[in-house]
Scaffold this motif. Structure first.
Motif, PDB file in Angstrom:
ATOM      1  N   GLY A 144     -11.265 -11.971 -15.234  1.00  0.00           N
ATOM      2  CA  GLY A 144     -10.741 -12.794 -14.165  1.00  0.00           C
ATOM      3  C   GLY A 144      -9.713 -12.063 -13.339  1.00  0.00           C
ATOM      4  N   CYS A 145      -9.776 -12.284 -12.020  1.00  0.00           N
ATOM      5  CA  CYS A 145      -8.846 -11.605 -11.127  1.00  0.00           C
ATOM      6  C   CYS A 145      -8.729 -12.382  -9.817  1.00  0.00           C
ATOM      7  N   SER A 146      -7.513 -12.529  -9.358  1.00  0.00           N
ATOM      8  CA  SER A 146      -7.269 -13.128  -8.042  1.00  0.00           C
ATOM      9  C   SER A 146      -7.610 -12.118  -6.953  1.00  0.00           C
ATOM     10  N   THR A 147      -7.964 -12.645  -5.793  1.00  0.00           N
ATOM     11  CA  THR A 147      -8.166 -11.805  -4.620  1.00  0.00           C
ATOM     12  C   THR A 147      -6.920 -11.906  -3.757  1.00  0.00           C
ATOM     13  N   TRP A 148      -6.400 -10.760  -3.392  1.00  0.00           N
ATOM     14  CA  TRP A 148      -5.190 -10.708  -2.570  1.00  0.00           C
ATOM     15  C   TRP A 148      -5.551 -10.262  -1.168  1.00  0.00           C
ATOM     16  N   GLY A 149      -4.878 -10.834  -0.194  1.00  0.00           N
ATOM     17  CA  GLY A 149      -5.042 -10.403   1.188  1.00  0.00           C
ATOM     18  C   GLY A 149      -6.480 -10.400   1.650  1.00  0.00           C
ATOM     19  N   GLU A 150      -6.884  -9.305   2.238  1.00  0.00           N
ATOM     20  CA  GLU A 150      -8.210  -9.183   2.848  1.00  0.00           C
ATOM     21  C   GLU A 150      -9.272  -8.688   1.869  1.00  0.00           C
ATOM     22  N   GLY A 151      -9.119  -9.033   0.579  1.00  0.00           N
ATOM     23  CA  GLY A 151     -10.157  -8.692  -0.390  1.00  0.00           C
ATOM     24  C   GLY A 151      -9.741  -7.685  -1.435  1.00  0.00           C
ATOM     25  N   ASP A 152      -8.451  -7.562  -1.676  1.00  0.00           N
ATOM     26  CA  ASP A 152      -7.957  -6.603  -2.664  1.00  0.00           C
ATOM     27  C   ASP A 152      -7.899  -7.220  -4.054  1.00  0.00           C
ATOM     28  N   LEU A 153      -8.085  -6.361  -5.059  1.00  0.00           N
ATOM     29  CA  LEU A 153      -7.899  -6.782  -6.436  1.00  0.00           C
ATOM     30  C   LEU A 153      -6.414  -7.037  -6.685  1.00  0.00           C
ATOM     31  N   GLN A 154      -6.131  -7.979  -7.546  1.00  0.00           N
ATOM     32  CA  GLN A 154      -4.759  -8.236  -7.957  1.00  0.00           C
ATOM     33  C   GLN A 154      -4.183  -6.952  -8.546  1.00  0.00           C
ATOM     34  N   GLU A 155      -2.967  -6.619  -8.175  1.00  0.00           N
ATOM     35  CA  GLU A 155      -2.361  -5.331  -8.543  1.00  0.00           C
ATOM     36  C   GLU A 155      -2.393  -5.060 -10.049  1.00  0.00           C
ATOM     37  N   ASP A 156      -2.105  -6.058 -10.865  1.00  0.00           N
ATOM     38  CA  ASP A 156      -2.059  -5.808 -12.305  1.00  0.00           C
ATOM     39  C   ASP A 156      -3.452  -5.719 -12.948  1.00  0.00           C
ATOM     40  N   PHE A 157      -4.518  -5.866 -12.156  1.00  0.00           N
ATOM     41  CA  PHE A 157      -5.884  -5.692 -12.653  1.00  0.00           C
ATOM     42  C   PHE A 157      -6.435  -4.314 -12.282  1.00  0.00           C
ATOM     43  N   LEU A 158      -5.810  -3.663 -11.320  1.00  0.00           N
ATOM     44  CA  LEU A 158      -6.322  -2.392 -10.792  1.00  0.00           C
ATOM     45  C   LEU A 158      -6.511  -1.321 -11.855  1.00  0.00           C
TER      46      LEU A 158
END
Length: 105
Positions: free
Chosen positions: A11-25
């Motif tokens: 599971g991962c949130s989408t940030w901004g214009e389609g970025d992976l959540q920073e702590d999932f990267l």
């Protein structure tokens, strides 16, 4: 650690214009170091369709693509939640029940 399990939910949130959540990267970038061949996978995440209609839940799509590329088997349509995850709790429970049944069978 994913190699120890028959099934994995990601599971991962989408940030901004389609970025992976920073702590999932970090996990995403290291996925190729594990064997995903035949691993049963389900993917979920929230996004904001109102603010970012063109990239709604893009993180979910990116994770699915990577998992398939690495040989995983997607066992369900992904769960994409628009906005507040608390509002979608019933939808999430139903999705989880379907996944659990597929993992058992």
């Amino acid at each position: 650690e994913v190699e120890e399990y028959a099934g994995v939910l990601l599971g991962c949130s989408t940030w901004g214009e389609g970025d992976l959540q920073e702590d999932f990267l970090d996990f995403y970038e290291k996925m190729g170091e594990a064997s995903w061949q035949g691993k049963k996978v389900g993917v979920f995440g929230p996004g904001d369709k109102g603010m970012y209609p063109d990239s709604f839940c893009k993180a979910v799509d990116l994770i699915e693509e990577k998992a398939k590329e690495l040989g995983a088997e997607l066992i369900s349509e992904s769960l994409k939640i628009d906005g507040d995850v608390d509002v979608a709790a019933d939808k999430a429970r139903e999705w989880a029940k379907k996944l659990a049944a597929r993992l058992k069978g």
